[in-house]
Design a protein around this motif. Structure first.
Motif, PDB file in Angstrom:
ATOM      1  N   SER A 270       0.809  -1.227   0.000  1.00  0.00           N
ATOM      2  CA  SER A 270       0.000   0.000   0.000  1.00  0.00           C
ATOM      3  C   SER A 270       0.837   1.269   0.000  1.00  0.00           C
ATOM      4  CB  SER A 270      -0.933   0.014   1.225  1.00  0.00           C
ATOM      5  OG  SER A 270      -1.762  -1.120   1.265  1.00  0.00           O
ATOM      6  N   LEU A 271       2.149   1.144   0.097  1.00  0.00           N
ATOM      7  CA  LEU A 271       3.021   2.309   0.254  1.00  0.00           C
ATOM      8  C   LEU A 271       2.966   3.213  -0.976  1.00  0.00           C
ATOM      9  CD1 LEU A 271       5.106   3.482   2.298  1.00  0.00           C
ATOM     10  CD2 LEU A 271       6.879   2.439   0.865  1.00  0.00           C
ATOM     11  N   LYS A 272       2.652   4.501  -0.726  1.00  0.00           N
ATOM     12  CA  LYS A 272       2.580   5.496  -1.797  1.00  0.00           C
ATOM     13  C   LYS A 272       3.813   6.396  -1.821  1.00  0.00           C
ATOM     14  CE  LYS A 272      -1.654   4.554  -3.229  1.00  0.00           C
ATOM     15  NZ  LYS A 272      -1.923   4.073  -4.613  1.00  0.00           N
ATOM     16  N   SER A 273       4.325   6.775  -0.640  1.00  0.00           N
ATOM     17  CA  SER A 273       5.473   7.680  -0.597  1.00  0.00           C
ATOM     18  C   SER A 273       6.471   7.210   0.453  1.00  0.00           C
ATOM     19  CB  SER A 273       5.022   9.110  -0.303  1.00  0.00           C
ATOM     20  OG  SER A 273       4.542   9.231   1.010  1.00  0.00           O
ATOM     21  N   LEU A 274       7.751   7.348   0.135  1.00  0.00           N
ATOM     22  CA  LEU A 274       8.838   6.949   1.031  1.00  0.00           C
ATOM     23  C   LEU A 274       9.903   8.034   1.025  1.00  0.00           C
ATOM     24  CD1 LEU A 274      10.366   4.863   2.785  1.00  0.00           C
ATOM     25  CD2 LEU A 274      11.291   3.910   0.658  1.00  0.00           C
ATOM     26  N   SER A 275      10.277   8.520   2.230  1.00  0.00           N
ATOM     27  CA  SER A 275      11.328   9.521   2.367  1.00  0.00           C
ATOM     28  C   SER A 275      12.369   9.015   3.354  1.00  0.00           C
ATOM     29  CB  SER A 275      10.749  10.855   2.858  1.00  0.00           C
ATOM     30  OG  SER A 275       9.837  11.388   1.923  1.00  0.00           O
ATOM     31  N   LEU A 276      13.597   8.892   2.898  1.00  0.00           N
ATOM     32  CA  LEU A 276      14.706   8.457   3.747  1.00  0.00           C
ATOM     33  C   LEU A 276      15.694   9.598   3.869  1.00  0.00           C
ATOM     34  CD1 LEU A 276      15.358   4.888   2.259  1.00  0.00           C
ATOM     35  CD2 LEU A 276      13.839   5.521   4.141  1.00  0.00           C
ATOM     36  N   ARG A 277      16.035   9.949   5.117  1.00  0.00           N
ATOM     37  CA  ARG A 277      16.974  11.041   5.350  1.00  0.00           C
ATOM     38  C   ARG A 277      18.069  10.573   6.312  1.00  0.00           C
ATOM     39  NH1 ARG A 277      18.128  15.601   8.453  1.00  0.00           N
ATOM     40  NH2 ARG A 277      18.581  17.463   7.215  1.00  0.00           N
TER      41      ARG A 277
ATOM     42  N   GLY B 123      21.201  -3.222  -2.853  1.00  0.00           N
ATOM     43  CA  GLY B 123      20.314  -4.324  -2.513  1.00  0.00           C
ATOM     44  C   GLY B 123      19.095  -3.870  -1.741  1.00  0.00           C
ATOM     45  N   THR B 124      19.278  -2.950  -0.804  1.00  0.00           N
ATOM     46  CA  THR B 124      18.157  -2.432  -0.023  1.00  0.00           C
ATOM     47  C   THR B 124      17.154  -1.732  -0.921  1.00  0.00           C
ATOM     48  OG1 THR B 124      19.415  -2.181   2.026  1.00  0.00           O
ATOM     49  CG2 THR B 124      17.507  -0.754   1.738  1.00  0.00           C
ATOM     50  N   LEU B 125      17.651  -0.882  -1.818  1.00  0.00           N
ATOM     51  CA  LEU B 125      16.751  -0.145  -2.699  1.00  0.00           C
ATOM     52  C   LEU B 125      15.991  -1.088  -3.624  1.00  0.00           C
ATOM     53  CD1 LEU B 125      15.915   2.749  -3.175  1.00  0.00           C
ATOM     54  CD2 LEU B 125      17.673   2.915  -4.949  1.00  0.00           C
ATOM     55  N   GLN B 126      16.654  -2.120  -4.117  1.00  0.00           N
ATOM     56  CA  GLN B 126      15.979  -3.090  -4.985  1.00  0.00           C
ATOM     57  C   GLN B 126      14.868  -3.820  -4.239  1.00  0.00           C
ATOM     58  OE1 GLN B 126      19.182  -5.525  -6.510  1.00  0.00           O
ATOM     59  NE2 GLN B 126      19.454  -4.223  -8.314  1.00  0.00           N
ATOM     60  N   LYS B 127      15.135  -4.213  -2.981  1.00  0.00           N
ATOM     61  CA  LYS B 127      14.106  -4.884  -2.186  1.00  0.00           C
ATOM     62  C   LYS B 127      12.902  -3.974  -1.952  1.00  0.00           C
ATOM     63  CE  LYS B 127      17.073  -8.088   0.400  1.00  0.00           C
ATOM     64  NZ  LYS B 127      17.577  -8.472   1.739  1.00  0.00           N
ATOM     65  N   ILE B 128      13.176  -2.709  -1.661  1.00  0.00           N
ATOM     66  CA  ILE B 128      12.088  -1.761  -1.411  1.00  0.00           C
ATOM     67  C   ILE B 128      11.232  -1.579  -2.666  1.00  0.00           C
ATOM     68  CG2 ILE B 128      11.577   0.671  -0.972  1.00  0.00           C
ATOM     69  CD1 ILE B 128      13.925   0.688   0.980  1.00  0.00           C
ATOM     70  N   LEU B 129      11.878  -1.400  -3.806  1.00  0.00           N
ATOM     71  CA  LEU B 129      11.130  -1.178  -5.047  1.00  0.00           C
ATOM     72  C   LEU B 129      10.341  -2.421  -5.455  1.00  0.00           C
ATOM     73  CD1 LEU B 129      13.783   0.854  -7.083  1.00  0.00           C
ATOM     74  CD2 LEU B 129      11.732   1.716  -5.951  1.00  0.00           C
ATOM     75  N   LEU B 130      10.931  -3.594  -5.251  1.00  0.00           N
ATOM     76  CA  LEU B 130      10.229  -4.836  -5.595  1.00  0.00           C
ATOM     77  C   LEU B 130       9.037  -5.084  -4.677  1.00  0.00           C
ATOM     78  CD1 LEU B 130      13.212  -7.259  -6.362  1.00  0.00           C
ATOM     79  CD2 LEU B 130      11.517  -6.380  -7.995  1.00  0.00           C
ATOM     80  N   GLY B 131       9.159  -4.682  -3.415  1.00  0.00           N
ATOM     81  CA  GLY B 131       8.083  -4.937  -2.458  1.00  0.00           C
ATOM     82  C   GLY B 131       7.089  -3.813  -2.302  1.00  0.00           C
ATOM     83  N   SER B 132       7.230  -2.754  -3.112  1.00  0.00           N
ATOM     84  CA  SER B 132       6.327  -1.594  -3.007  1.00  0.00           C
ATOM     85  C   SER B 132       5.705  -1.334  -4.373  1.00  0.00           C
ATOM     86  CB  SER B 132       7.103  -0.360  -2.524  1.00  0.00           C
ATOM     87  OG  SER B 132       7.829  -0.653  -1.348  1.00  0.00           O
ATOM     88  N   SER B 133       4.754  -2.136  -4.733  1.00  0.00           N
ATOM     89  CA  SER B 133       4.164  -2.087  -6.074  1.00  0.00           C
ATOM     90  C   SER B 133       3.333  -0.834  -6.324  1.00  0.00           C
ATOM     91  CB  SER B 133       3.292  -3.322  -6.307  1.00  0.00           C
ATOM     92  OG  SER B 133       2.282  -3.422  -5.311  1.00  0.00           O
ATOM     93  N   SER B 134       2.970  -0.104  -5.247  1.00  0.00           N
ATOM     94  CA  SER B 134       2.155   1.107  -5.404  1.00  0.00           C
ATOM     95  C   SER B 134       2.958   2.383  -5.172  1.00  0.00           C
ATOM     96  CB  SER B 134       0.966   1.076  -4.430  1.00  0.00           C
ATOM     97  OG  SER B 134       0.158  -0.055  -4.629  1.00  0.00           O
TER      98      SER B 134
END
Length: 505
Positions: free
Chosen positions: A187-194, A201-212
């Motif tokens: 259900s994730l629409k927006s993600l902000s990391l600071r 690898g972390t970014l790939q996992k996040i993008l693969l698991g955040s289809s929205s």
């Protein structure tokens, strides 16, 4: 008898309510009271429990939990953590929590980590939709340190948080983001990391698991890669604000960005001698560039002449590198219809001879320039406008602060001294020679250009926030004269101290 005024009617109504002792707020439906609580810090909402027996548990209905130690508590972290734990324990379990916000100082401590882990278990089990974790280190705060150089260690997010089906908006500051397994944020629409280390690898996992996922912001992060590939079909908006350091330590290390489905891109902040290159951004409709170029010691104790003499070689090398990068960026973005440039980009276009995108291929129709009211930025503005033959709307805004550690006036002096150096080729537009001091003071070194009309489609110009007398004399006046001379179909020029309603187009 004449009807009573509204004021007298209100007084009479208030008098009747006082006589009956009626509490209209307490009689509101729980859903309305819950909505009111959603606008209050949680500590304030909890305090309503002392009003009466009726209000003792009303605060537990709030769908928003906001804990801000930096505003409402002293530095005693233990008291603050006990308050949060007690609040979560007493909160009404039948109420859906929409927003959970924590702002506090953080330092590595087993007790604090255990509390945070329990609170995020609560977040996970209560299906929180918006989560914001704003941590700050008392010793570093917002200083641009590097994790790999022994900087402070942020809070390690628990693994339970990476499988959160209901979360829609996630914002973290000073957190370690390392999922050990797959990420499931459907259900994730927006993600902000600071202030985070972001590995490939972390970014790939996040993008693969955040289809929205539609919006991604990476701010003051350290990248463990030199190529950012985003193949997500849903991600449309990418913001990269400041990169903490090069991946290899080499000067002008390059970050490549490939995102064929991206619609909106913003690159801003400090890059510390790190460049970036756009590969496939074929779907992009608007781009925003506002990145800092000058890398120095941050001290300005010497005179301008002494500073330029000591740093001219370094500044010249940096400017040449970034001018080359801008040339490549503009060529890649020839298809983009909306473009925004910040102060630093405009300065590069002013100081050095820069060949921008071929004018016949540029499709930009809406241009926003956020610039300082500096004389030295006028040639850069002319450079940009020359390259956009399809331009229809132009918005020029006074930037709020200088892009480097120096003040605006000091920066103007530095750039003008660099412009006067014979080793730099200055690219002045001929039209500015008649309206500004450039040719009189330094002489024009540019080649003669054709006098034909440059802006054949520009019909609207809006110039905002340049309210000081020297702004008007040294910046706005020569700029407007340039536009009047070179825009064939110009219909409206709006000069305003405040921002006007946006044009509808």
């Amino acid at each position: 008898m004449a009807p009573r005024s509204l004021k007298s009617q209100h007084k009479a109504s208030s008098k009747r309510l006082r006589k009956r002792g009626e509490d209209r707020i307490s009689n509101l439906p729980d859903s309305v009271i819950s909505h009111i609580f959603s606008f209050l810090p949680t500590k304030t909402a909890v305090r309503t429990s002392v009003l009466s027996k009726t209000w003792e548990h009303k605060w537990t209905l709030t769908p928003t939990l906001v804990f801000e130690s930096l505003l409402y508590w002293d530095r005693d972290t233990r008291d603050f953590t006990r308050f949060i734990s007690r609040t979560l324990l007493l909160h009404n379990s039948s109420i859906k929590i929409k927003h959970f916000f924590i702002e506090m100082d953080y330092e590595k401590d087993p007790y604090l980590d255990s509390c945070l882990n329990l609170w995020l278990q609560f977040v996970r089990t209560r299906d929180v939709e918006e989560l914001s974790l704003q941590f700050a280190d008392a010793n570093f705060h917002d200083c641009p340190w590097r994790f790999s150089d022994g900087g402070p260690e942020g809070y390690l997010l628990p693994q339970c948080l990476y499988t959160h089906p209901s979360i829609k908006h996630l914002t973290t500051n000073f957190c370690v983001v390392v999922p050990s397994r797959v990420v499931s944020w459907p259900s994730l629409k927006s993600l902000s990391l600071r202030l985070a280390v972001v590995s490939k690898g972390t970014l790939q996992k996040i993008l693969l698991g955040s289809s929205s996922l539609e919006f991604l912001k990476l701010e003051h992060c350290e990248f463990g890669f030199d190529r950012l590939e985003i193949c997500s079909a849903s991600l449309k908006n990418l913001v990269i604000h400041s990169v903490l350091g090069p991946t290899t330590g080499d000067k002008f290390d390059v970050l490549q960005i490939s995102a064929p489905n991206l619609l909106h891109l913003k690159i801003s902040g400090h890059y510390y001698e790190r460049k970036f290159e756009l590969l496939d951004v074929s779907s992009l409709v608007d781009a925003w560039f506002d990145f800092d170029l000058f890398v120095d010691d941050g001290n300005f104790h010497r005179s301008v002449e002494e500073y330029v003499k000591k740093n001219t070689q370094v500044l010249r090398e940096n400017l040449k590198e970034y001018s080359s990068m801008l040339t490549e960026l503009f060529e890649t973005l020839a298809h983009v219809e909306e473009l925004t440039l910040g102060p630093s980009c405009i300065m590069v276009l002013s100081v050095l001879e820069v060949k921008i995108m071929p004018s016949l291929t540029s499709k930009c129709k809406y241009l926003t320039l956020e610039t300082l009211a500096l004389k030295s930025s006028l040639p850069g503005i002319a450079n940009v406008l020359e390259s956009l033959p399809e331009l229809e709307k132009l918005f020029i805004k006074n930037a709020s602060s200088a892009p480097s550690s120096h003040g605006a006036n000091e920066l103007d002096e530095i750039l003008m001294h660099m412009m006067s150096s014979h080793s730099l080729k200055i690219n002045f537009h001929p039209d500015f020679s008649a309206f500004s001091y450039f040719e009189k003071k330094y002489g024009s070194t540019s080649e003669e250009r054709s006098s034909q009309c440059l802006l054949k489609h520009l019909d609207t110009v809006e110039i905002m926030f340049f309210h000081k007398p020297d702004h008007m004399k040294n910046f706005v006046a020569p700029l407007v004269q340039f536009l009047l001379k070179n825009a064939a179909v110009l219909k409206q020029v709006l000069i305003s101290k405040r921002e006007a309603p946006p044009f509808l187009y």
